[in-house]
Design a protein around this motif. Structure first.
Motif, PDB file in Angstrom:
ATOM      1  N   ARG A  99       3.010  -6.442  -3.034  1.00 40.00           N
ATOM      2  CA  ARG A  99       3.819  -7.217  -2.478  1.00 40.00           C
ATOM      3  C   ARG A  99       4.970  -7.545  -3.512  1.00 40.00           C
ATOM      4  O   ARG A  99       6.034  -7.750  -3.242  1.00 40.00           O
ATOM      5  N   ASP A 119       8.883   2.843   6.627  1.00 38.37           N
ATOM      6  CA  ASP A 119       9.043   1.514   6.267  1.00 38.37           C
ATOM      7  C   ASP A 119       8.650   1.196   4.896  1.00 38.37           C
ATOM      8  O   ASP A 119       7.718   1.944   4.464  1.00 38.37           O
ATOM      9  N   ALA A 121       6.584  -0.921   3.216  1.00 40.35           N
ATOM     10  CA  ALA A 121       5.008  -0.958   3.122  1.00 40.35           C
ATOM     11  C   ALA A 121       4.374   0.371   2.941  1.00 40.35           C
ATOM     12  O   ALA A 121       3.312   0.247   2.280  1.00 40.35           O
ATOM     13  N   SER A 325      -1.136  -0.772   3.568  1.00 40.30           N
ATOM     14  CA  SER A 325       0.096  -0.906   4.034  1.00 40.30           C
ATOM     15  C   SER A 325       0.168  -2.115   5.085  1.00 40.30           C
ATOM     16  O   SER A 325       0.987  -2.978   5.099  1.00 40.30           O
ATOM     17  N   ASP A 326      -1.033  -2.124   5.825  1.00 44.48           N
ATOM     18  CA  ASP A 326      -1.202  -3.380   6.791  1.00 44.48           C
ATOM     19  C   ASP A 326      -1.205  -4.774   5.910  1.00 44.48           C
ATOM     20  O   ASP A 326      -0.675  -5.739   6.230  1.00 44.48           O
ATOM     21  N   ARG A 329       1.924  -5.832   4.540  1.00 42.32           N
ATOM     22  CA  ARG A 329       2.819  -6.556   5.723  1.00 42.32           C
ATOM     23  C   ARG A 329       2.267  -7.875   6.037  1.00 42.32           C
ATOM     24  O   ARG A 329       2.655  -8.549   6.862  1.00 42.32           O
TER      25      ARG A 329
END
Length: 407
Positions: A99, A119, A121, A325-326, A329
């Protein structure tokens, strides 16, 4: 017997030497068989565009490393329980660091998304899994590993192609030979491209005229997005979702290759764990994954999962990037638990375990969160002392808790 013969052929390489990392070593005896192999590769390299001068320059002084031969059949993606594999790769530390990278490189990542449609992420998740955001490139001298694998063991033809691709990248000045390290199989740089993929896919992300995935974060992240785009990434679509399955679900239907329309899975009672609708047309092709069987988490995956999978063809690897990646996000992580009574450890927990072993007098080396042979032997000794079964040397929650109260 063939593996033993290869190791004996390259036995002189166990002595120290001067290598392409620039580190000083004791002189090592010349391995005649290895030198004959290199001499035979020179003409083949010329056919791939590597000049004789470049070949001689970059292979001068190389000595083989037989230890890489033992790694051909022991990739962690295929040998580690998935709950251990994911616990170390999708932990709170990697999420927090990822992050931070999203913020630090937000303008670069936005530009990459506009150009390649991938994207931020997902791009950062690949970076995090492959090199811990540039912290871990791999310690093995690349030319040593690839030349060894080109001359001994199985898959020599494949590794010769990777060696020639590396030599050509060096010849063209994209990367430098000194200090060039990577994985045992030749992957290197921020996002660990193998050399032939580097040659085909890498792009100049910072506009300096070079494709440097070692020294340039823009080059590395743009190249990763380019790879995913060329692998079939579909902009704006999810990789997949964790799902719940009805009790009567036929598990023989699971598997990445068993694609059915989303409407078919919905009709069979497959639902997202959060209860939301899948934001894709009913005709979209999807597959159900059960990486730990019916008792573990279930996933419904789409085309973008396949693009991630193509980066390294292992289910656990693709899930690590997808789940990371989740989390990047803002997701909370998996809902279903893995079917084990001894969950895997995060890197912070692995360091705590190593410190506990040191406190008990085990010589395991540095507390680094990396579970190597010394740590496993120490765990096994403690498991036997405590009567824990199986005494397999595995770094899990059970041994950590058993050692948690001090010596």
């Amino acid at each position: 017997m063939k593996r033993l013969a290869c190791l004996l052929l390259l036995a002189p390489a166990f002595a120290a030497h001067a290598d392409r990392t620039g580190q000083a070593h004791r002189a090592e005896p010349v391995d005649p068989a290895f030198q004959r192999c290199l001499a035979g590769l020179k003409a083949a390299a010329a056919g791939e565009g590597v000049s004789a001068a470049s070949f001689e320059r970059f292979t001068a002084g190389l000595h083989p490393d037989p230890s890489v031969l033992e790694l051909l059949d022991s990739q962690p993606e295929f040998t580690t329980p998935i709950w251990d594999y994911l616990a170390g790769l999708v932990d709170d530390q990697r999420v927090a660091d990822g992050r931070a990278m999203l913020q630090t490189h937000r303008e670069l990542l936005a530009r990459i998304e506009r150009e390649y449609g991938v994207d931020p992420a997902t791009v950062v998740a690949v970076w995090g899994v492959e090199s811990d955001y540039g912290r871990v490139f791999g310690k093995r001298p690349l030319l040593v590993s690839l030349s060894t694998l080109s001359c001994a063991g199985r898959r020599q033809a494949f590794f010769r192609g990777e060696l020639f691709a590396t030599l050509k990248l060096l010849q063209e000045g994209h990367v430098q030979a000194d200090g060039l390290t990577g994985s045992w199989a030749g992957a290197f740089g921020h996002t660990q491209f193998i050399p032939s993929t580097y040659a085909r896919i890498a792009v100049d992300g910072d506009g300096d005229g070079r494709r440097d995935l070692v020294g340039s974060i823009p080059d590395a992240l743009a190249s990763t997005a380019n790879y995913l785009k060329r692998a079939g990434w579909r902009t704006g679509q999810p990789w997949g979702h964790e799902v719940t399955l009805p009790q009567e679900f036929d598990t023989s239907l699971a598997g990445r290759g068993n694609r059915r329309p989303l409407s078919d899975w919905t009709a069979r009672g497959v639902r997202r764990v959060d209860g939301a609708e899948v934001a894709l047309p009913a005709s979209s092709q999807a597959a159900v994954l059960l990486p730990a069987g019916r008792a573990g988490p279930a996933f419904l995956v789409f085309r973008n999962y396949d693009a991630i999978y193509s980066y390294n063809a292992a289910e656990s690897y693709a899930l690590a990037i997808s789940l990371l990646s989740d989390r990047l996000r803002g997701g909370a992580g998996l809902v279903a638990a893995w079917p084990t009574d001894d969950p895997g450890l995060s890197r912070a927990e692995r360091r705590r375990l190593q410190q506990a072993l040191l406190d008990r007098g085990h010589d395991i080396g540095e507390v680094d969160g990396m579970i190597g042979s010394n740590t496993r032997r120490a765990i096994q000794a403690e498991q036997r002392r405590l009567g824990l079964q199986p005494a397999d040397g595995r770094a899990g929650r059970r041994i950590l808790e058993a050692l948690g109260d001090g010596p």
